[in-house]
Motif scaffolding. Structure first.
Motif, mmCIF file in Angstrom:
data_model
loop_
_atom_site.group_PDB
_atom_site.id
_atom_site.type_symbol
_atom_site.label_atom_id
_atom_site.label_comp_id
_atom_site.label_asym_id
_atom_site.label_seq_id
_atom_site.Cartn_x
_atom_site.Cartn_y
_atom_site.Cartn_z
ATOM 1 N N ILE A 1 17.009 -3.517 1.090
ATOM 2 C CA ILE A 1 16.475 -2.159 1.019
ATOM 3 C C ILE A 1 16.281 -1.775 -0.439
ATOM 4 C CG2 ILE A 1 16.788 0.254 1.684
ATOM 5 C CD1 ILE A 1 18.904 -0.770 3.721
ATOM 6 N N ALA B 1 21.594 7.121 -2.611
ATOM 7 C CA ALA B 1 21.214 6.357 -1.420
ATOM 8 C C ALA B 1 21.697 4.912 -1.526
ATOM 9 C CB ALA B 1 19.708 6.407 -1.214
ATOM 10 N N TYR C 1 25.460 4.742 -0.921
ATOM 11 C CA TYR C 1 25.787 4.809 0.507
ATOM 12 C C TYR C 1 25.413 3.526 1.226
ATOM 13 C CZ TYR C 1 27.194 9.707 0.831
ATOM 14 O OH TYR C 1 27.879 10.888 0.729
ATOM 15 N N ALA C 2 24.247 2.972 0.926
ATOM 16 C CA ALA C 2 23.820 1.749 1.619
ATOM 17 C C ALA C 2 24.801 0.614 1.358
ATOM 18 C CB ALA C 2 22.411 1.360 1.190
ATOM 19 N N ARG C 3 25.275 0.500 0.128
ATOM 20 C CA ARG C 3 26.264 -0.544 -0.194
ATOM 21 C C ARG C 3 27.573 -0.291 0.550
ATOM 22 N NH1 ARG C 3 24.147 0.437 -5.575
ATOM 23 N NH2 ARG C 3 22.742 -1.267 -6.092
ATOM 24 N N GLY D 1 26.713 -0.390 4.537
ATOM 25 C CA GLY D 1 26.109 -1.628 5.029
ATOM 26 C C GLY D 1 26.890 -2.871 4.693
ATOM 27 N N VAL E 1 23.674 -5.887 3.859
ATOM 28 C CA VAL E 1 22.492 -5.411 3.143
ATOM 29 C C VAL E 1 22.512 -5.836 1.681
ATOM 30 C CG1 VAL E 1 22.050 -3.396 4.611
ATOM 31 C CG2 VAL E 1 23.511 -3.162 2.621
ATOM 32 N N VAL F 1 20.963 -4.276 -1.691
ATOM 33 C CA VAL F 1 20.449 -2.975 -2.087
ATOM 34 C C VAL F 1 19.854 -3.059 -3.488
ATOM 35 C CG1 VAL F 1 21.043 -0.557 -2.497
ATOM 36 C CG2 VAL F 1 22.192 -1.830 -0.679
ATOM 37 N N LYS G 1 23.143 10.718 3.021
ATOM 38 C CA LYS G 1 24.085 9.906 3.807
ATOM 39 C C LYS G 1 23.590 9.752 5.241
ATOM 40 C CE LYS G 1 28.924 9.512 5.204
ATOM 41 N NZ LYS G 1 30.261 10.137 5.107
ATOM 42 N N VAL H 1 20.536 7.417 5.297
ATOM 43 C CA VAL H 1 20.914 6.018 5.055
ATOM 44 C C VAL H 1 21.580 5.436 6.296
ATOM 45 C CG1 VAL H 1 22.464 4.507 3.732
ATOM 46 C CG2 VAL H 1 21.032 6.174 2.538
ATOM 47 N N GLN H 2 22.473 6.197 6.935
ATOM 48 C CA GLN H 2 23.149 5.692 8.137
ATOM 49 C C GLN H 2 22.134 5.394 9.240
ATOM 50 O OE1 GLN H 2 26.716 4.953 8.640
ATOM 51 N NE2 GLN H 2 25.426 3.739 9.996
ATOM 52 N N LEU I 1 20.189 2.220 8.306
ATOM 53 C CA LEU I 1 21.002 1.020 8.534
ATOM 54 C C LEU I 1 21.127 0.725 10.026
ATOM 55 C CD1 LEU I 1 23.820 1.573 5.901
ATOM 56 C CD2 LEU I 1 21.983 -0.119 5.792
#
Length: 132
Positions: free
Chosen positions: A6, A20, A23-25, A28, A32, A34, A120, A123-124, A127
């Protein structure tokens, strides 16, 4: 296990895209990869973005605004833009989303928290869809 790359993009790569990416790290994990970048990277992260994320237990203080690279777009499964306009290159076959988010630049912590919370949730959801 499904995995995805992403890319989060905003103009200065100093607030929204960094939150973002954080949060993804965190959400995920190893599922993921990132990446983040900006069309006109700032000199440093927005300190209010750093503080807001610290409240969530996510440390983004060591991140540095990066220039958006075409190779990063090419390598990504999903490209999430946040107000970078026409500066973002487009490649066929990618998932693109433009998230309309208030820029946290110049705002206090009380104004940045709702932006963080919106990020958040987005991003959730992203994912959940990418890693289903």
């Amino acid at each position: 296990m499904t995995s995805a790359t992403i890319l989060f993009v905003c103009v200065h790569n100093a607030g929204r895209s960094q939150m973002a990416a954080g949060y993804a790290r965190a959400l995920g994990g190893d599922r993921v990869t990132v990446l983040s970048g900006g069309s006109a990277p700032g000199a440093a992260l927005n300190p209010m973005a750093v503080a807001a994320m610290a409240e969530e237990g996510i440390d983004i203080s060591a991140e540095v605004p990066q220039l958006l690279l075409t190779d990063d777009v090419r390598a990504s499964d999903a490209v999430i833009t946040m107000g970078c306009g026409d500066a973002c290159p487009i490649f066929p076959g990618k998932r693109y989303e433009d998230w309309e988010l208030t820029d946290p630049a110049g705002k206090g912590l009380d104004e940045v928290r709702p932006i963080r919370d919106d990020i958040k949730q987005r991003v959730q959801r992203l994912l959940d869809e990418l890693l289903a």
